[in-house]
Design an enzyme around this catalytic site. Structure first.
Site, short mmCIF file in Angstrom:
data_model
loop_
_atom_site.label_atom_id
_atom_site.label_comp_id
_atom_site.label_asym_id
_atom_site.label_seq_id
_atom_site.Cartn_x
_atom_site.Cartn_y
_atom_site.Cartn_z
N GLN A 1 0.72 -1.27 0.21
CA GLN A 1 0.12 0.02 -0.16
C GLN A 1 0.78 1.45 0.45
OE1 GLN A 1 -2.72 0.36 3.10
NE2 GLN A 1 -3.71 1.97 3.18
N SER A 2 0.60 2.51 -0.66
CA SER A 2 1.50 3.63 -1.01
C SER A 2 0.50 4.19 -0.34
CB SER A 2 1.87 3.53 -2.49
OG SER A 2 1.53 2.92 -3.27
N HIS B 1 -8.36 1.81 -0.15
CA HIS B 1 -8.82 1.84 -2.37
C HIS B 1 -8.93 0.23 -2.89
CE1 HIS B 1 -4.65 2.75 -1.55
NE2 HIS B 1 -4.74 1.92 -2.87
P1 AMP Z 1 -1.85 1.43 -3.31
O1 AMP Z 1 0.14 1.31 -3.23
O2 AMP Z 1 -2.38 0.29 -2.94
O3 AMP Z 1 -1.21 2.49 -2.61
O4 AMP Z 1 -2.15 2.39 -5.04
C1 AMP Z 1 -2.12 3.58 -4.57
C2 AMP Z 1 -2.19 4.16 -6.35
O5 AMP Z 1 -2.63 5.64 -5.82
C3 AMP Z 1 -1.35 3.31 -7.00
O6 AMP Z 1 -1.82 2.68 -8.15
C4 AMP Z 1 -0.80 5.12 -8.04
O7 AMP Z 1 -0.56 5.13 -8.98
C5 AMP Z 1 -2.52 5.43 -8.20
N1 AMP Z 1 -1.92 7.23 -7.91
C6 AMP Z 1 -1.50 8.31 -6.82
N2 AMP Z 1 -1.35 9.38 -7.10
C7 AMP Z 1 -2.48 9.22 -7.46
C8 AMP Z 1 -3.50 10.56 -8.61
N3 AMP Z 1 -2.99 11.27 -8.06
N4 AMP Z 1 -4.52 10.28 -9.38
C9 AMP Z 1 -5.05 8.77 -9.82
N5 AMP Z 1 -4.19 7.43 -8.76
C10 AMP Z 1 -2.57 7.74 -8.03
#
Ligand code: AMP
Length: 116
Positions: free
Chosen positions: A96-97, A102
């Protein structure tokens, strides 16, 4: 984390733009900025919940709505027939980043297993 510093809270409130494909009183869904497949959507509760690890019984209906919205979007985005993947990354080992719960909806190509 302060909710005002949260990226997905800022998208949900309209402060930061996103390619929104669905919005209700409680949820927003938008295209991932770094898509991992031809279709890559994020289904996000407007309420700040840090991760699945902090979700509780009162969030049950919201969590159900996230999954059902993902299924609806898979149909409207025309991947339901071939199949798709839904993923919730949780915590450090889960990859998770963004610390706001989500659900990823990924489709439009053959997925592999196990995931990386
Ligand atoms: P996770 O790594 O599961 O926390 O997923 C976070 C997701 O958010 C990643 O796939 C990113 O590419 C996406 N993300 C980060 N910033 C944005 C943004 N401004 N708009 C849309 N998606 C984003």
């Amino acid at each position: 984390m302060n909710v005002t510093d949260c990226l997905f809270c800022s998208i949900a409130s309209g402060k930061i733009p996103a390619d929104v494909v669905h919005e209700s009183e409680t949820l927003i869904a938008f295209r991932d900025i770094n898509p991992q497949a031809p279709l890559h959507l994020l289904i996000v509760p407007k309420q700040h919940i840090t991760s699945l690890d902090t979700a509780k019984a009162p969030h049950q209906s919201l969590l159900g709505d996230m999954v059902l919205v993902a299924a609806d979007l898979a149909r409207t985005e025309s991947v339901a027939g071939h199949g798709y993947r839904t993923v919730i990354n949780t915590g450090v080992d889960g990859g998770q980043s963004v610390d706001h719960l989500h659900l990823h909806l990924i489709g439009g190509r053959q997925m592999e297993w196990p995931p990386g």
